[in-house]
Structures are given as C-alpha cells and as structure tokens.
Scaffold this active site. Structure first.
Site, mmCIF file in Angstrom:
data_model
loop_
_atom_site.group_PDB
_atom_site.id
_atom_site.type_symbol
_atom_site.label_atom_id
_atom_site.label_comp_id
_atom_site.label_asym_id
_atom_site.label_seq_id
_atom_site.Cartn_x
_atom_site.Cartn_y
_atom_site.Cartn_z
ATOM 1 N N ARG A 608 -43.027 -53.324 22.126
ATOM 2 C CA ARG A 608 -43.662 -52.020 21.897
ATOM 3 C C ARG A 608 -42.958 -51.368 20.720
ATOM 4 N NH1 ARG A 608 -47.052 -49.093 25.839
ATOM 5 N NH2 ARG A 608 -47.629 -47.190 24.757
ATOM 6 N N ASP A 779 -48.792 -39.381 30.752
ATOM 7 C CA ASP A 779 -50.097 -39.939 30.386
ATOM 8 C C ASP A 779 -50.680 -40.655 31.604
ATOM 9 O OD1 ASP A 779 -52.281 -40.533 28.883
ATOM 10 O OD2 ASP A 779 -51.268 -41.920 27.530
ATOM 11 N N ASN A 784 -53.899 -46.668 31.659
ATOM 12 C CA ASN A 784 -52.513 -47.040 31.394
ATOM 13 C C ASN A 784 -51.922 -47.880 32.516
ATOM 14 O OD1 ASN A 784 -52.249 -45.919 28.869
ATOM 15 N ND2 ASN A 784 -51.559 -43.933 29.635
ATOM 16 N N ASP A 797 -47.032 -47.073 29.337
ATOM 17 C CA ASP A 797 -47.152 -45.876 28.498
ATOM 18 C C ASP A 797 -46.408 -44.675 29.085
ATOM 19 O OD1 ASP A 797 -48.624 -47.439 26.866
ATOM 20 O OD2 ASP A 797 -50.546 -46.486 27.254
ATOM 21 N N GLU A 799 -44.447 -42.595 27.193
ATOM 22 C CA GLU A 799 -43.958 -41.755 26.107
ATOM 23 C C GLU A 799 -44.134 -40.260 26.362
ATOM 24 O OE1 GLU A 799 -47.967 -43.340 24.427
ATOM 25 O OE2 GLU A 799 -46.451 -43.957 25.868
#
Length: 912
Positions: A608, A779, A784, A797, A799
């Site tokens: 990633r 998120d 996801n 995910d 972040e």
C-alpha cells in the site's frame, strides 16, 4: 435450402455440440426460460472439453478476486492488446467485458464451483500473470449426477480403451461438463439428444429456422424459433478438410475423441452462405506417439531435449505447448521429432503426457551412437547436440534457446533433484546410460479456424452481414485470438463467453443479467444489467496513479531481498493494481517467493503506497505509520479480521513514497466503480444473503468500537491528546474537517455553499451528549471489506481512523451506501433498496452492543458533509487529470449536493 412446413420436433434454441461452450450456451438459454435442445453427434457428452484439464481463461472474475491474485480486466486487456494487436472487430473487448459476467452467472448455480489454480500465461508480455489467471472446476462426486454421469465422456485413456469412468469423483474436464450438465438439467427447460449428427441447416426467407440431423432411427428436422448455436468443435478429425485448408499435423494425431469433430456444422453453415477465417490454424501441441500411432498430448518437459531429423535442437523444450507445436510445424524435418532423455528419470518420461505414455513405444540404447542409429539420425550430430546441451546444464544458461528463463519454463521444472543440475532447474544433463527416445508428432487440441462471427456470436456471410438465426462459438467459429494462444484455458473460456453472448442475443434481452429470472422473489424487479449494461452515468474514469509497475517490481524486489535477508533475489510475480483500487492511496498486489537459510517461502502480499504529489492527493496527509500501528493493535486486541501487516517503509527512498506491505486476503469486494448497486456479486445475491452481509458488516463496527483502552493503545489518534470525552473528540474532528475543507480550496479559492451551510447546520444541531469516544474505523463501509461468502474476512483502508462517538461510524456506514443507492434511483434503476437501511443497521448494532444509538440525524448529515468535501476534491482531481470539466456552479463540485441540501433542510427521506 428452402424450408417446408414439416418438423419432427421444435425448440426455442438448438445447440449443436456438448463441450464447455455448447453447454454454457445451452444453460444460458435454458436459464432464461427458453426451451433448449443439445444435439451431440456421439453417444457421450463433452467432446474434447471432457478430456481437458479444464483450465478456464476468463480474466477479472470473482474467482480470481477470491484467490487474491491481483488479476483484472485491465491487465488482461493490456496483455491481449500486446499479443493480438488492436481490437479491429470488437471481439477482444466483448470477451473481456463479458468474462466476469459469465463466471458470476455460472457460479450462481449451486451445481457449479470454480477455484483459481496457478498455471502461467504463455507469453512474456505486458499484463501477463506469471502465476496465471485461469481457474478450474472443483471435483464433482458422481453421486450428484446420478444416472447422468454415464453420459459424460470418460478420461481420454479410459475412453480410448473403451472403459467407463474410474471409481472416483469426476475431475478436470469431466467435472466441468458434469457440473454444466447438472445445472442444465435442473433448469427443466433442456433436452439432451446424443447420437444426433447435424447435417444441414434449414433456411427460410434468409433466416436459419432449424436443422436437419441424422439419428439411429433416421433423419429428423428440428425447428429452432430463436436460433441455432453451432458449438460442436472444429474439423481436426477430418483429414480431407485439413488437407484442403493446409492445417499441419494429421487427423490421427489430434486429441479429439474418435469420430468427433469432423467439421459437419462448419460445412452446413458454409452451404448456407457463411464465411470462414483462419482455417489453417489449430491449438497445437507436441504429442508422444503411442503404439497405435495416436498421439498423447505432451507438455511440461522436466528433462531431456528434443531434436529434429538432423539430430539438432530447434527450440526451447519448455515452451508452452502451442508455441512448441508451432516450432515443430515450422519445418518439415521437425515432424516427427525425438525426445531424448536418460536413465536418471528411472525409465519414466520426464514430461506430462495425456494419456500417460507407457514407454513400450520408446527406443532404448546404451550409447548415444546406438540410439542415433535406431532413430535414423546422424550420430555425430546427436552426440554434439547432447554435449553442447550438457555444457549448458553446467553453466545454467541455455545459450541457444534460453530454456529456464521464463516463469512458464520454471513452473514445470523438477526441483526435487538438485544434485542433477546447476543453477537452472530446467537444464538437466543427459549423460547417464541407457538413453531413451520417444517419437514426437504434431498433435492438436482442435482446429481454431471456422465460421466468422461478430461480438454476439452471430455467423457472418461473405459480405460481413449476420445470417439471421445462426450463431457459432468455440472451435466451430474462427477464434478471436487468431494465430495466438495467449494462455491456459483460452479455448474453453472464449467458447463459454461467445456461447453465452449468443444465447443472450437469441433471448433478445441483452440489457438484463441472465440470472435475474433465477433470483429471490424479494429482489427488486428489472435490475440493471451486468457490467456491459451498467448506465454510463454510473461509470467513472478515475486516475489513481501512473506508477510504472516494472520499475516498481524491481525496486520492491530489491527492498524485500534486503529486508528479509534472502539467500537470493526475491522473485515477484502477478504484480498488478486491483481494478477497484481506492482514490486516496495505491494498492499493488503481488506474489513473492524467497528463501532464507535454505528454506523456501511464498506469500501473497499487498503493498500500500502513499499517494504521490503528482497524483493530486485527495487528503492533505497520508500517515502510513498510524495505519500500520492501528492495524496491528486492532488485530492483536479484537476479533476484527485485519490483514497481517508485515513491514513499513517510511522513507521515499525505495519507491518514491512511503509504503507498507501486508498479507493478501482471499475473497470478494463490493466495488465502487461501477458501484455495487448496479452490478456484481452483492447485487446478484439473494435478499437473505445481502442481509447476512449487512449484519456481519455491522458486527465489524461493533468489534472495532469494542476495543478497550483505545486512547492508551493508540495515543496519536487525537493530535492534541484531548480527553476521551466524546464532546472533545467530536469537536476536534469537526474542526479538522473544517481545516480539510479549507485545504481543498487552496488552489482555486472556490467556496461551496452547500458545504458551508452544512457546517452551520452542525453547530445549530450539536448533540447534547455525544457520549464517550471509542476507536472509529473512519471509512466504515462494505466497499472496504473483503468477503468470504457473506462474512468479512479482511477489513481494509484505515487511513481515516480516529477516536470519537460511535455514531460517526454508523452515520458514515449508512450514508455511504445510501449515496450509491441515490445514484441508482436517479438513473432510474432499482439498486439495492433492501440493503443497509438506516433502521436495520441501527437495530442490528444495538442488538450486538447494547448501546442505544443517539442523534443519528446529526451524524448522517455530518457523514454527507464529510463525503461532500471528499467528492469536491475528487471532482477537482478529475478536472486536473482532464477527465471532467469545471462545474458550472460551486455546488456541482459535490455529486450529492441535492441530497445534502435535503438533509440540511430536514426533507430527506431515509425509509423510501
């Protein structure tokens, strides 16, 4: 011929043939309620497909997605373009866009199951999958077929010996035919007629309306009101046609079942005005000749060398079989060729042969000179060839033909006898008498020239016009791959796709998925069609990153080699970006092989990468260290299925940006582009299955929120180290969102009224008691998560992870689905109105946690506001990349500006 009014029988669709393509076309027609007849010339079903290993080359499907191999339609498109050139007639694109649809259609039937298995693509070209992208059917217990099992053609060795199936499950090609037969029978709309040989097409007023066929009881005329699909193989078993069209090889060496594939449907169509193409081509392969003069399909040479009549090598013996066959066909003195090997293999053929070669037809000698004499080869030339080859084995480099330098070569290499070779496992010395030689002839898996067709499988006449009512697929048609065999399973995969498209065209309903009629009654009526029929307005061209994958491969391999302390350079294969990769970061999927202290390791991994500045980032920062720490903490302290994160590189010295590497999960993802409300496995699931997905996903939120001592375990989540009170955490979060909004305006200064009005609304409706702060995924949405069946197997995910009131995640989870659902309804398609409804999500969350959800209107509006800021930046990015134009008004930077206006006004309806 002119038609008459006399018919012996009638159906909507008549299918000639019973191989993988024919049975797929028949199933596709019967599943739509069309009365379908399958006509098989012989007494057994399956043709050459039943003999095959049954690799199916259908790229970018949910089968590869489950396996996590990183395959995609785009990488396959790149690969085919590199091999075949531009798509001049649209069939390449038709194949690529329909492949995922075919796989989903088939697997929707409980009788049909596939799994990916490694088998490399055949050419070193851009887009290649070094470990392969083809998949195979799972074995099928004969008991599931019952009496139908006797209709499936046995394995080639037993079939040639006049024997039936072994006492074991049906595997490979027999499993594929058996599963298709079972699914076809279960439709209740199909009739299978063996011993029925198509002779002529009935043409009335320029339209094919039926067939004339021969049976043991005499000729029959069978009407086809919707159309006739010819998918009965090629003409490899017809020596006269082979000679007429200059097809190398011999009918007696073909792998086709005896008496089958003699070109009858092709001849019938030509008589009706059809055009043909690439009639000199076949799917070639070397074949070890047995005592009867028939060939045994041979591949995967794990030793020895192949020489021609001059006693010299002429090719890399480890080439893919079609490429080796073409090398044999290139010169007259290469057929027959001779496969020379020595006693180190215990008298066994160091290759795979189907059926297994018994060895009784091989020549044996104590010296190479004696062997050359028995073969009629120049003794000096053979000795010199073997001596030169043995020198290559010591050096590990085939200076003549580069054997062992390609992933395909190495895939079949025998690595169990390291003392017999140098550094190249494909090069094994031939120096231990006695010596052996097997005669190699030019065999084939079928001809690949046939009737010219268009993207829907419609047969074309000499002027390029479709012949009404006539379709062809598989080897009865001219292959879309022309003179190239791109990878394992292309013959079967392409036959399936174009037979499926033909059935869809005959049904006259290309706008809807064929499985809609099979869906649960609770499902919305008239759903939008699959990938090819998703409304264009629902598709988005999104540029994420332009990283050169070849350069990334080299840099990443070098970094891993050093990081792991590997004995030799780490080998990376299958390097690709997923088609559903996100917009904030770049994910790269790959397979890694390495050795440490002599012990071999393999892993399927994901790198990633933080976005590059040149990629017009969506967020002002991208903290990979925080993601790395969060994923490790959540994995260690909860039951949430988080992929194992292995390594973090915080500098940009290796790939130009920081990156982390984690394990890759097998499963499937509800993709965003086009959104899952229009197409895909979740769209096509039953209402019950979607409810299971929804509830299990809510369970993930409950698990994340249940992490105890989150602020202590992850102290950096609140920049100002605010107290754990929800008031402080919520205020901090909103202020960061306000700062984010100002950051998005830094280049153009545009103010977006709908966003600013929403910020004002938040202040006016602030929750009286936000409650304690918990760990928030951020998120939080189904897109996801990776699912195995209906259960999440990987949560991705991280972040946007933070601390705050749990309703922030719930609001985002509900709104992000509703965002897609609103798009579907705006485009006048049903979408998934039964999925992730506000009331259902709240009920399930409260059931799992005992927490009473509060102030959800606030958090739903906040979610819509946060998403509006993201969408405004995505719009700016699309304009920057030249994919869209500058909006006419500021509010139009936000795709869902109307919904956000309604939320602020209190007029938005959640339970429509």
């Amino acid at each position: 011929m002119a038609g008459t009014e006399r018919w012996d029988d009638g159906y909507d669709v008549v299918v000639a043939g019973s191989g993988a393509g024919a049975m797929t076309g028949a199933l596709a027609a019967a599943s739509r309620g069309l009365r379908t007849a399958v006509l098989e010339k012989t007494s057994l079903l399956g043709g050459t497909s039943a003999y095959a290993g049954a690799a199916v080359w259908l790229p970018g499907t949910r089968v590869q997605e489950r396996a996590g191999i990183g395959d995609s339609t785009e990488s396959a498109r790149t690969y085919l373009r590199a091999l075949l050139g531009e798509d001049t007639d649209g069939r390449q694109e038709a194949f690529l866009t329909t492949a995922p649809e075919v796989a989903e259609f088939l697997e929707r039937d409980p009788a049909i199951e596939f799994e990916w298995r490694p088998f490399p693509d055949y050419f070193a070209a851009p887009g290649r999958m070094d470990m392969g992208r083809s998949f195979v059917p799972l074995d099928l217990a004969a008991e599931r077929l019952g009496k139908l099992a006797s209709l499936v053609r046995p394995p080639v060795d037993r079939d040639r010996a006049g024997q039936g199936h072994p006492d074991a499950p049906l595997s490979q090609g027999r499993a594929l035919i058996g599963r298709l037969l079972l699914a076809l029978t279960n439709t209740g709309n199909a009739t299978v007629r063996t011993g029925t040989r198509l002779r002529r097409l009935v043409v009335e007023d320029g339209r094919v309306t039926g067939v004339e066929a021969e049976t043991a009881s005499g000729p029959v005329r069978i009407r086809a009101t919707r159309g006739v699909l010819l998918a009965a193989g090629g003409f490899e078993g017809n020596g006269e046609m082979r000679a007429e069209h200059g097809v190398p090889g011999d009918a007696g060496w073909s792998m086709a079942p005896a008496g089958a594939n003699t070109g009858d449907p092709i001849l019938a169509a030509v008589a009706a005005g059809a055009a043909t193409d690439v009639m000199d081509q076949a799917w070639w392969c070397p074949g070890v000749e047995d005592e009867s003069g028939r060939a045994c399909f041979t591949l995967g040479f794990r030793g020895g060398l192949v020489v021609d009549a001059s006693g010299r090598r002429f090719a890399n013996e480890s080439l893919p079989y079609d490429r080796m066959g073409r090398e044999m066909a290139a010169a007259a003195d290469r057929v027959p060729a001779y496969f020379v090997f020595d006693s180190r293999h215990g008298g066994r053929l160091p290759a795979i042969s189907v059926p297994g070669a018994a060895g009784t037809n091989w020549l044996q000698a104590d010296t190479l000179g004696e062997l050359a004499e028995k073969l009629g080869l120049p003794a000096a030339a053979l000795a010199a060839t073997v001596e030169r080859f043995n020198g290559f084995t010591r050096d590990g480099v085939d200076a003549d033909f580069h054997r062992g330098e390609d992933p395909y070569d190495l895939f079949f290499a025998d690595r169990s006898r390291d003392g017999d070779r140098g550094s190249n496992p494909c090069l094994i010395s031939v120096d231990r008498p006695p010596y052996y030689a097997a005669r190699l002839v030019l065999s084939d898996l079928g001809t690949k020239g046939g009737l010219r067709t268009d993207t829907e499988g419609r047969v074309l006449d000499g002027a390029g016009r479709p012949i009404e009512g006539l379709y062809a697929a598989g080897n009865t048609s001219a292959s879309f791959s022309g003179r190239v065999y791109p990878g394992p399973g292309v013959p079967i995969g392409s036959a399936m796709v174009f037979a499926y498209r033909a059935a869809r065209d005959m049904a006259g309903n290309t706008a809807n998925d064929m499985a809609d009629d099979m869906a649960d009654d609770m499902r919305p009526s008239a759903p939008p069609g699959p990938s090819g029929d998703v409304p264009e307005a629902a598709r988005r061209v999104i540029t994420v990153d332009t990283t050169d994958l070849d350069a990334l491969r080299a840099a990443l391999a070098g970094w891993l080699t050093e990081r792991l302390g590997a004995d030799r350079p780490v080998r990376l294969g299958g390097l690709t970006r997923p088609s559903h990769s996100g917009m904030s970061s770049v994910s790269v999927l790959f397979d890694a092989e390495w050795a440490v202290a002599g012990e071999d390791h393999r892993a399927r991994l994901v790198a990633r990468l933080a976005p590059r500045a040149s990629a017009f980032p969506v967020f002002p920062g991208y903290d990979l260290r925080r993601q790395f720490d969060v994923m490790r903490v959540v994995a260690r302290h909860t039951d949430v299925p988080v992929p194992e994160v292995h390594w973090l590189e915080e500098s940009g010295d290796v790939l130009g940006v920081p990156f982390l590497v984690m394990s890759r999960a097998d499963g499937r993802v509800p993709v965003d582009n086009p959104p899952y409300v229009f197409d895909g496995w979740l769209h096509d699931a039953t209402a019950r299955e979607r409810r299971e997905v929804q509830d299990a996903s809510v369970g993930v939120l409950a698990g994340i929120h249940g992490l105890e001592r989150a602020a202590d375990l992850l102290p950096d989540l609140l920049p100002d180290r605010a107290a754990e009170a929800g008031e402080d955490a919520l205020r901090s979060h909103v202020e960061r969102e306000r700062a984010y909004y100002e950051w998005t305006r830094r280049s153009d200064g545009v103010r977006i009224p709908v966003i600013e009005d929403a910020f004002t609304w938040l202040e006016e409706h602030w929750p009286a008691d936000p409650g304690p702060a918990v760990l928030l995924w951020g998120d939080a949405r189904v897109g996801n998560m990776v699912y195995g069946g209906t259960r999440p197997v990987a949560v991705l995910d991280w972040e946007m992870t933070t601390l705050g009131p749990r309703e922030m995640d719930l609001g985002w989870f509900v709104f992000l689905h509703r965002f897609f659902q609103d798009i579907a309804e705006m485009l006048e398609t049903p979408g998934l109105p039964d999925f992730c409804r506000r009331s259902d999500v709240v009920e399930e969350y409260e059931r799992r946690t005992g927490h009473r959800v509060r102030d959800l209107d606030f958090y739903l509006t906040y979610a819509a506001l946060r998403h509006a800021i993201v969408m405004s930046q995505v719009k700016r990015r699309a304009v920057w990349f030249g994919e869209e134009t500058t909006p006419a008004t500021p509010d139009e930077y936000v795709l869902h500006h109307a919904a956000l206006r309604d939320l602020v006004a209190g007029t938005y309806s959640w339970e429509s």
